[in-house]
Motif scaffolding. Structure first.
Motif, PDB file in Angstrom:
ATOM      1  N   TRP A   1       0.849  -1.184   0.000  1.00  0.00           N
ATOM      2  CA  TRP A   1       0.000   0.000   0.000  1.00  0.00           C
ATOM      3  C   TRP A   1       0.880   1.228   0.000  1.00  0.00           C
ATOM      4  O   TRP A   1       2.045   1.176   0.345  1.00  0.00           O
TER       5      TRP A   1
ATOM      6  N   TRP B   1      -3.501   4.048  -2.136  1.00  0.00           N
ATOM      7  CA  TRP B   1      -3.972   2.787  -2.715  1.00  0.00           C
ATOM      8  C   TRP B   1      -3.534   1.573  -1.908  1.00  0.00           C
ATOM      9  O   TRP B   1      -2.409   1.514  -1.412  1.00  0.00           O
ATOM     10  N   LEU B   2      -4.430   0.570  -1.869  1.00  0.00           N
ATOM     11  CA  LEU B   2      -4.103  -0.759  -1.363  1.00  0.00           C
ATOM     12  C   LEU B   2      -4.041  -1.658  -2.586  1.00  0.00           C
ATOM     13  O   LEU B   2      -4.979  -1.705  -3.382  1.00  0.00           O
ATOM     14  N   TYR B   3      -2.917  -2.345  -2.775  1.00  0.00           N
ATOM     15  CA  TYR B   3      -2.727  -3.216  -3.932  1.00  0.00           C
ATOM     16  C   TYR B   3      -2.857  -4.672  -3.485  1.00  0.00           C
ATOM     17  O   TYR B   3      -2.184  -5.102  -2.549  1.00  0.00           O
TER      18      TYR B   3
ATOM     19  N   LYS C   1      -6.072  -2.453  -7.520  1.00  0.00           N
ATOM     20  CA  LYS C   1      -5.833  -1.428  -6.520  1.00  0.00           C
ATOM     21  C   LYS C   1      -7.171  -0.903  -6.012  1.00  0.00           C
ATOM     22  O   LYS C   1      -8.133  -0.788  -6.761  1.00  0.00           O
TER      23      LYS C   1
ATOM     24  N   PRO D   1      -4.759   3.404   3.450  1.00  0.00           N
ATOM     25  CA  PRO D   1      -4.901   1.965   3.666  1.00  0.00           C
ATOM     26  C   PRO D   1      -4.296   1.506   4.994  1.00  0.00           C
ATOM     27  O   PRO D   1      -4.833   0.616   5.647  1.00  0.00           O
TER      28      PRO D   1
ATOM     29  N   ARG E   1       6.219  -4.651   2.337  1.00  0.00           N
ATOM     30  CA  ARG E   1       5.426  -3.604   1.681  1.00  0.00           C
ATOM     31  C   ARG E   1       6.272  -2.858   0.653  1.00  0.00           C
ATOM     32  O   ARG E   1       5.844  -2.616  -0.475  1.00  0.00           O
TER      33      ARG E   1
END
Length: 194
Positions: free
Chosen positions: A18, A22-24, A77, A89, A163
């Protein structure tokens, strides 16, 4: 790889990384029954694979042998919103009890309001993070989130290292947003209109 008609497969999804917005998530379409995870983070009652690498076999060696079981991989995303407020996120993951405790030196990102029509952006303190949860929210979270088994205990440093590794992959995906600039509607020849 081809997935034949009616062929059984599984979809394995995990958080890749993230950033501030955005959180992927990465999902792998995997041949059914070929591999089994060490555990299930959101389903701790399920039994995982207790595979311990043999002498001379590393986890990296084991990972290479799994590639033939993968049909395809995808990345998606997600953005978290509360009205126009973009919630980082990291804040959502913390409130979901999906992150280990952070060192005191780590700063939590603040929430932001999406840019307005005039292009300005309003920076807010983590209003959503500081928001009181009602008893019903708290009861739902307590019921859904159980302590994770020991094999899933990650330190903040390990989470951050993973991450940042995933962020390198996500940056390639985010670069595809530039493809919109490749559209030319100025009379240049095209292959056809369908």
């Amino acid at each position: 790889r081809e997935i034949k008609p009616y062929q059984a497969f599984e979809i394995w999804t995990r958080v890749l990384c993230w950033d501030h917005k955005w959180l992927y998530l990465v999902s792998h379409f995997v041949e059914k029954g070929k591999v089994k995870p060490k555990g299930y983070t959101l389903q701790p009652w399920k039994k995982g694979n207790d595979h311990n690498p043999k002498n001379g076999e590393s986890d990296g060696d084991m990972d290479k042998s799994l590639h033939p079981a993968i049909f395809a991989s995808s990345i998606a995303k997600y953005v978290f919103k509360e009205g126009r407020l973009t919630v980082p996120p990291e804040t959502v993951l913390e409130h979901s009890n999906l992150l280990p405790p952070k060192p005191v030196s780590h700063e939590t990102p603040s929430a932001t309001v999406s840019p307005s029509a005039d292009g300005s952006s309003i920076e807010l303190a983590a209003a959503v993070a500081a928001r009181e949860m009602g008893p019903s929210d708290e009861q739902v979270i307590d019921a859904a989130v159980k302590p994770l088994p020991d094999f899933n205990v990650w330190t903040w440093e390990k989470v951050e290292k993973e991450r940042l590794r995933g962020l390198k992959i996500a940056e390639l995906f985010a670069g595809l947003d530039e493809l919109h600039k490749e559209f030319t509607a100025d009379g240049e020849p095209v292959l056809g209109q369908f």
